[in-house]
Design an enzyme around this catalytic site. Structure first.
Site, PDB file in Angstrom:
ATOM      1  N   GLY A   1      35.447  -5.770  20.670  1.00  0.00           N
ATOM      2  CA  GLY A   1      34.516  -5.573  19.675  1.00  0.00           C
ATOM      3  C   GLY A   1      33.751  -4.118  19.247  1.00  0.00           C
ATOM      4  O   GLY A   1      32.764  -4.322  18.769  1.00  0.00           O
ATOM      5  N   ALA A   2      34.432  -3.290  19.634  1.00  0.00           N
ATOM      6  CA  ALA A   2      33.831  -1.884  19.982  1.00  0.00           C
ATOM      7  C   ALA A   2      33.641  -1.307  18.575  1.00  0.00           C
ATOM      8  O   ALA A   2      33.032  -0.318  18.416  1.00  0.00           O
ATOM      9  CB  ALA A   2      34.423  -0.973  20.718  1.00  0.00           C
ATOM     10  N   ASN A   3      34.229  -1.849  17.325  1.00  0.00           N
ATOM     11  CA  ASN A   3      34.230  -1.104  16.087  1.00  0.00           C
ATOM     12  C   ASN A   3      32.892  -1.230  15.250  1.00  0.00           C
ATOM     13  O   ASN A   3      32.970  -0.632  14.592  1.00  0.00           O
ATOM     14  CB  ASN A   3      35.481  -1.253  15.397  1.00  0.00           C
ATOM     15  CG  ASN A   3      35.628  -2.834  15.029  1.00  0.00           C
ATOM     16  OD1 ASN A   3      35.892  -3.739  15.925  1.00  0.00           O
ATOM     17  ND2 ASN A   3      35.406  -3.197  13.800  1.00  0.00           N
ATOM     18  N   SER A   4      32.152  -2.240  15.542  1.00  0.00           N
ATOM     19  CA  SER A   4      31.061  -2.271  14.744  1.00  0.00           C
ATOM     20  C   SER A   4      29.761  -2.934  15.624  1.00  0.00           C
ATOM     21  O   SER A   4      30.053  -3.575  16.778  1.00  0.00           O
ATOM     22  CB  SER A   4      31.363  -3.216  13.578  1.00  0.00           C
ATOM     23  OG  SER A   4      31.515  -4.519  14.059  1.00  0.00           O
TER      24      SER A   4
ATOM     25  N   GLY B   1      28.864  -3.789  19.775  1.00  0.00           N
ATOM     26  CA  GLY B   1      29.712  -3.068  20.315  1.00  0.00           C
ATOM     27  C   GLY B   1      30.028  -1.772  20.002  1.00  0.00           C
ATOM     28  O   GLY B   1      30.472  -0.784  21.054  1.00  0.00           O
TER      29      GLY B   1
ATOM     30  N   SER C   1      23.720 -15.556  24.157  1.00  0.00           N
ATOM     31  CA  SER C   1      22.917 -15.839  23.104  1.00  0.00           C
ATOM     32  C   SER C   1      21.797 -16.615  23.363  1.00  0.00           C
ATOM     33  O   SER C   1      21.904 -17.459  24.270  1.00  0.00           O
ATOM     34  CB  SER C   1      23.853 -16.170  21.981  1.00  0.00           C
ATOM     35  OG  SER C   1      22.984 -16.561  20.808  1.00  0.00           O
TER      36      SER C   1
ATOM     37  N   TYR D   1      28.777 -22.929  17.168  1.00  0.00           N
ATOM     38  CA  TYR D   1      28.632 -21.673  17.831  1.00  0.00           C
ATOM     39  C   TYR D   1      27.525 -21.259  19.099  1.00  0.00           C
ATOM     40  O   TYR D   1      27.868 -20.605  19.908  1.00  0.00           O
ATOM     41  CB  TYR D   1      27.843 -20.850  16.855  1.00  0.00           C
ATOM     42  CG  TYR D   1      27.496 -19.083  17.223  1.00  0.00           C
ATOM     43  CD1 TYR D   1      28.541 -18.115  17.433  1.00  0.00           C
ATOM     44  CD2 TYR D   1      26.082 -18.836  17.494  1.00  0.00           C
ATOM     45  CE1 TYR D   1      28.126 -17.051  17.926  1.00  0.00           C
ATOM     46  CE2 TYR D   1      25.744 -17.828  17.742  1.00  0.00           C
ATOM     47  CZ  TYR D   1      26.799 -16.823  18.112  1.00  0.00           C
ATOM     48  OH  TYR D   1      26.381 -15.558  18.469  1.00  0.00           O
TER      49      TYR D   1
END
Length: 301
Positions: free
Chosen positions: A21-24, A27, A146, A171
């Site tokens: 999840g490094a694109n946003s 991350g 979390s 969640y």
């Protein structure tokens, strides 16, 4: 506000770091700082176009590879190619996640989507990369927890939340499962006398692209709720510090858990966070591990 900052990250040259999840969001900040300090960073992302754009923006020694954590076939393909290309992987940051407050959805393998992505996908990925991690000099696996895990409870008779589904509690359960996984991974690595360190972090309440999306199912009503939520959160740059500290600080011990120090662990400087009683229970860890192995078909340690 004093405390640990990204400027304290030691030189990362020579390290291979994988960030899901490094694109946003968290991350992207994590990948950016690792690359800024010299690591070769693999953006493991579902949306490769977004990943390529993010990689271009930050520069550095980075590459983008497709990974859909909601598909075990994708996880297997990604891990096989990565391990072939990089026989030694120094760092795996299990950062990616989904938060949904709409109707129940399932992954490609029929898992409740939040549990399937946030925990089971990372469980499978970690196991498939374990050999490459063990070959590195000081390898680490970081699991992203979390604060919602503290109020969650796992029902092993309904792990997929098929009865009376409510998205927010689902969640929380997915993040409790992720936390239990990180702690149980540490127990098993120690028992195996593995060099791999399993540590954990949580970002408190942080502004990311997931914050407004979580309320999209409410339409117009969801927009003001999302923006009110944004006002109560800290910046993504600050929210990423706990996982960056877990990933890079020398001497981090297996099982250490980092999070914000202020206002019930929602914001502020980085400190050691507190696990819920259920997350720390070895019996629960053993039971979840067995369930994850059966569900994913991937057994290790």
């Amino acid at each position: 506000m004093t405390g640990w900052t990204a400027d304290r990250i030691p030189d990362q040259h020579g390290r291979i770091a994988v960030v899901t999840g490094a694109n946003s969001g968290l991350g992207l900040v994590t990948a950016t700082e690792l690359a800024r300090h010299g690591a070769h960073v693999v953006f493991a992302v579902r949306n490769t176009a977004a990943g390529e754009e993010a990689a271009r923006r930050i520069g550095g020694d980075v590459e983008v590879r497709e990974l859909d954590l909601a598909s075990l076939a994708s996880v297997r393909a990604f891990a096989a190619k990565l391990a072939a290309d990089y026989p030694a992987i120094d760092l795996l940051v299990n950062n990616a996640g989904v938060v949904l407050l709409g109707p129940r959805r399932t992954s490609a393998d029929g898992f409740e989507l939040q549990l399937g992505t946030n925990m089971l996908g990372h469980f499978a990925l970690t196991g498939l990369l374990l050999g490459a991690l063990a070959t590195a000099r000081e390898p680490r696996v970081i699991s992203l927890s979390s604060i919602t895990h503290k109020n969650a409870h796992l029902d092993f008779d309904d792990l997929m939340s098929e009865r009376g589904y409510r998205a927010a509690p689902a969640y929380g359960r997915s993040k409790l499962a992720t936390t239990i996984f990180g702690i149980e991974l540490d127990r098993r690595l120690r028992a195996a006398e593995s060099p791999i360190v399993s540590a954990l972090a949580h970002p408190g309440l942080t502004r990311t692209n997931l914050t407004p999306r979580a309320w999209e199912h409410l339409g117009r009503l969801g927009r003001p709720i999302a923006w009110l939520g944004l006002l109560a959160t800290q910046s993504v740059e600050r929210g990423a510090l706990p996982q960056l500290r877990a990933a890079t600080e020398p001497g981090v011990r297996g099982g250490q858990f980092f999070g914000p120090a202020g206002l019930w662990e929602t914001r502020g400087r980085v400190t050691e966070a507190r696990l819920s009683q259920e997350a720390a229970d070895p019996a629960v860890g053993k039971r979840l591990w067995a369930a994850a192995q059966e569900l994913t078909g991937i057994s290790y340690l």
